[in-house]
Design a protein around this motif. Structure first.
Motif, short mmCIF file in Angstrom:
data_model
loop_
_atom_site.label_atom_id
_atom_site.label_comp_id
_atom_site.label_asym_id
_atom_site.label_seq_id
_atom_site.Cartn_x
_atom_site.Cartn_y
_atom_site.Cartn_z
N PHE A 1 0.81 -1.23 0.00
CA PHE A 1 0.00 0.00 0.00
C PHE A 1 0.84 1.27 0.00
O PHE A 1 0.34 2.33 0.34
CB PHE A 1 -0.92 0.04 1.24
N ASN A 2 2.13 1.13 -0.31
CA ASN A 2 3.02 2.30 -0.31
C ASN A 2 3.05 3.01 1.03
O ASN A 2 3.05 4.24 1.10
CB ASN A 2 2.60 3.31 -1.38
N TYR A 3 2.98 2.24 2.10
CA TYR A 3 3.04 2.86 3.42
C TYR A 3 4.41 3.49 3.63
O TYR A 3 5.41 3.00 3.11
CB TYR A 3 2.80 1.81 4.51
N HIS A 4 4.41 4.55 4.41
CA HIS A 4 5.66 5.23 4.70
C HIS A 4 6.38 4.47 5.83
O HIS A 4 5.77 4.18 6.85
CB HIS A 4 5.32 6.66 5.11
N ILE A 5 7.65 4.13 5.60
CA ILE A 5 8.42 3.52 6.70
C ILE A 5 9.53 4.49 7.05
O ILE A 5 10.34 4.86 6.20
CB ILE A 5 9.02 2.16 6.28
N GLY A 6 9.55 4.95 8.26
CA GLY A 6 10.52 5.98 8.63
C GLY A 6 11.40 5.54 9.79
O GLY A 6 11.50 4.35 10.10
N TRP A 7 11.98 6.54 10.43
CA TRP A 7 12.90 6.29 11.55
C TRP A 7 12.23 5.49 12.64
O TRP A 7 12.85 4.65 13.29
CB TRP A 7 13.40 7.63 12.11
N TYR A 8 10.93 5.73 12.83
CA TYR A 8 10.22 5.05 13.92
C TYR A 8 10.22 3.54 13.72
O TYR A 8 10.33 2.78 14.67
CB TYR A 8 8.76 5.57 14.01
N PHE A 9 10.11 3.13 12.43
CA PHE A 9 10.06 1.69 12.17
C PHE A 9 11.43 1.05 12.44
O PHE A 9 11.52 -0.02 13.05
CB PHE A 9 9.62 1.43 10.72
N ILE A 10 12.48 1.75 11.99
CA ILE A 10 13.84 1.23 12.21
C ILE A 10 14.10 1.13 13.72
O ILE A 10 14.57 0.11 14.23
CB ILE A 10 14.91 2.17 11.58
N CYS A 11 13.74 2.22 14.46
CA CYS A 11 13.99 2.22 15.92
C CYS A 11 13.14 1.14 16.59
O CYS A 11 13.64 0.37 17.42
CB CYS A 11 13.60 3.57 16.54
N GLY A 12 11.84 1.10 16.23
CA GLY A 12 10.93 0.14 16.87
C GLY A 12 11.39 -1.30 16.62
O GLY A 12 11.44 -2.12 17.55
N THR A 13 11.74 -1.60 15.36
CA THR A 13 12.17 -2.96 15.02
C THR A 13 13.46 -3.30 15.76
O THR A 13 13.62 -4.42 16.28
CB THR A 13 12.37 -3.09 13.49
N SER A 14 14.38 -2.32 15.84
CA SER A 14 15.64 -2.59 16.54
C SER A 14 15.35 -2.90 18.02
O SER A 14 15.95 -3.82 18.60
CB SER A 14 16.59 -1.39 16.48
N LEU A 15 14.43 -2.12 18.61
CA LEU A 15 14.11 -2.36 20.02
C LEU A 15 13.52 -3.76 20.23
O LEU A 15 13.88 -4.48 21.16
CB LEU A 15 13.11 -1.30 20.53
N VAL A 16 12.61 -4.15 19.30
CA VAL A 16 11.99 -5.48 19.45
C VAL A 16 13.05 -6.58 19.27
O VAL A 16 13.08 -7.56 20.03
CB VAL A 16 10.82 -5.66 18.44
N CYS A 17 13.93 -6.40 18.27
CA CYS A 17 14.99 -7.42 18.06
C CYS A 17 15.89 -7.51 19.30
O CYS A 17 16.24 -8.61 19.74
CB CYS A 17 15.83 -7.08 16.82
N CYS A 18 16.26 -6.33 19.84
CA CYS A 18 17.10 -6.35 21.06
C CYS A 18 16.36 -7.07 22.18
O CYS A 18 16.95 -7.85 22.94
CB CYS A 18 17.40 -4.92 21.53
N SER A 19 15.04 -6.79 22.27
CA SER A 19 14.29 -7.39 23.39
C SER A 19 14.29 -8.91 23.26
O SER A 19 14.43 -9.62 24.25
CB SER A 19 12.88 -6.82 23.46
N ILE A 20 14.13 -9.41 22.01
CA ILE A 20 14.12 -10.87 21.82
C ILE A 20 15.49 -11.43 22.21
O ILE A 20 15.60 -12.44 22.92
CB ILE A 20 13.76 -11.23 20.36
N PHE A 21 16.54 -10.73 21.79
CA PHE A 21 17.90 -11.20 22.10
C PHE A 21 18.12 -11.24 23.61
O PHE A 21 18.54 -12.24 24.19
CB PHE A 21 18.92 -10.29 21.41
N PHE A 22 17.79 -10.13 24.27
CA PHE A 22 18.05 -10.06 25.72
C PHE A 22 17.17 -11.02 26.51
O PHE A 22 17.54 -11.51 27.56
CB PHE A 22 17.85 -8.63 26.24
N TYR A 23 15.96 -11.27 25.99
CA TYR A 23 15.07 -12.19 26.70
C TYR A 23 15.57 -13.62 26.58
O TYR A 23 15.47 -14.41 27.52
CB TYR A 23 13.65 -12.09 26.13
N THR A 24 16.16 -13.93 25.40
CA THR A 24 16.55 -15.32 25.13
C THR A 24 17.94 -15.67 25.61
O THR A 24 18.19 -16.78 26.06
CB THR A 24 16.50 -15.59 23.60
N VAL A 25 18.87 -14.70 25.47
CA VAL A 25 20.27 -15.01 25.77
C VAL A 25 20.67 -14.37 27.08
O VAL A 25 20.82 -13.15 27.16
CB VAL A 25 21.20 -14.49 24.64
#
Ligand code: C5P
Length: 339
Positions: free
Chosen positions: A297-321
């Motif tokens: 749908f040509n959605y806009h992906i901006g800084w918020y998406f990069i930051c949000g995704t990085s935070l979620v990835c970090c959270s998965i890493f820290f929760y698991t390891v």
């Protein structure tokens, strides 16, 4: 090497994330591009009915036919009314959550509501500790708050984008009867209901060996009438004027099927894994659906998406390891796919 049990859990979580993202993309499509005008409460009622039907199919398959399945249900539903009554609690909570969702949406803007809905993540973790006696390390608490922040960030800006896409060709309505405090109350109560219902259901399915599908049936025995009654009470005028299935087409039936299927997968995740890992899968589905919306749908992906995704990835890493600096004398806290 990943063992079989772990593989099963990871497959379930991946399936949940994938179905959740396809569902979210379809909802976006029906609202912003196809602009379908269906009655949401009837869709919820049909989802509950379909879940009950699918559960019956599994029970027939497990018990070896319709006759044995009916006997099983007679034993566990009619002859065990107290046991069945226990499942009324999560059913009512899920129904209340739905109503609170609509109440909050009519009293606050969608982006704020989406962020506050993610409160269910810390609420779920708190309830897992207090009601299920689960142990979480400081590192895992931190990762839960990272997940909340990351998911909230993505949800806030995605909802803002959806709103502008939906309203791009309409004047922005002035909501004179909005009351933010009512919206805030509704969204907090709704998130709490979702967390309590999930943890309560997990406790029930893990504390005795009654089949998950019997438990699901006991849950839907309540949720089907509740959702139909709620639909008729809330939307009686629209249903009378346009019909129960007004605005339905093949996309809406797909939505109903996906949501029902995801409800059943959630129940399996709660049995083989737990509520916290379910939250991780839901966060991943939000990321996947935003990426899909970008392409479709040509959605806009901006800084918020990069930051949000990085935070979620970090959270998965820290929760698991677990980090090395943790004391080895402490009992191990739970990990991503632990029961
Ligand atoms: O928002 P939340 O993640 O709490 O939603 C969980 C969903 O899973 C609800 O829509 C609920 O109806 C569904 N569910 C289900 N069967 C279960 C447990 C949850 O359909 N046994």
């Amino acid at each position: 090497m990943v063992d079989m049990a772990m593989q099963k859990k990871l497959t379930l979580l991946a399936a949940l994330a994938l179905i959740g993202s396809v569902y979210a993309v379809l909802v976006r499509y029906t609202k912003s591009t196809a602009k379908l005008n269906y009655i949401s409460s009837t869709v919820v009622a049909m989802q509950e009915l379909l879940k009950m039907f699918m559960t019956s199919m599994v029970l027939c398959h497990e018990s070896g036919g319709l006759g044995p399945a009916m006997q099983l249900l007679h034993h566990h539903i009619i002859r065990s009314p107290l046991d069945t009554a226990k499942l009324a609690v999560p059913s009512f909570l899920y129904a209340l959550q739905n109503n609170m969702f609509f109440l909050s949406l009519s009293n606050m803007d969608a982006p704020t509501q989406q962020v506050l809905l993610e409160l269910k993540i810390p609420f779920t973790a708190l309830l897992c500790v207090f009601l299920l006696g689960r142990k979480l390390s400081v590192q895992q608490w931190l990762s839960i708050f990272l997940m909340f922040a990351g998911t909230g960030l993505i949800e806030y800006y995605s909802a803002a984008d959806t709103k502008s896409a939906v309203n791009s060709d309409q004047p922005v309505p002035i909501a004179s009867n909005e009351n933010f405090m009512v919206g805030l109350f509704a969204v907090v109560v709704g998130s709490l209901c979702s967390a309590i219902a999930g943890v309560y259901f997990e406790k029930i399915i893990k504390t005795n060996d009654t089949s998950l599908w019997i438990r699901n049936f006991q849950l839907y025995v309540w949720s089907v009438p509740i959702s139909f009654i709620a639909s008729f009470i809330n939307d009686w005028r629209k249903i009378k004027e346009n019909g129960f299935f007004s605005g339905y087409n093949h996309l809406i039936w797909c939505l109903i099927f996906l949501s029902a299927f995801s409800g059943l997968i959630i129940s399996i995740v709660l049995l083989y894994s737990n509520n916290i890992t379910k939250c991780f899968a839901t966060s991943l589905s939000i990321i996947l659906s935003t990426i899909a919306s970008f392409y479709l749908f040509n959605y806009h992906i901006g800084w918020y998406f990069i930051c949000g995704t990085s935070l979620v990835c970090c959270s998965i890493f820290f929760y698991t390891v677990p980090l090395k600096c943790q004391s080895t004398k402490e009992p191990p806290a739970e990990h991503l796919a632990s029961p």
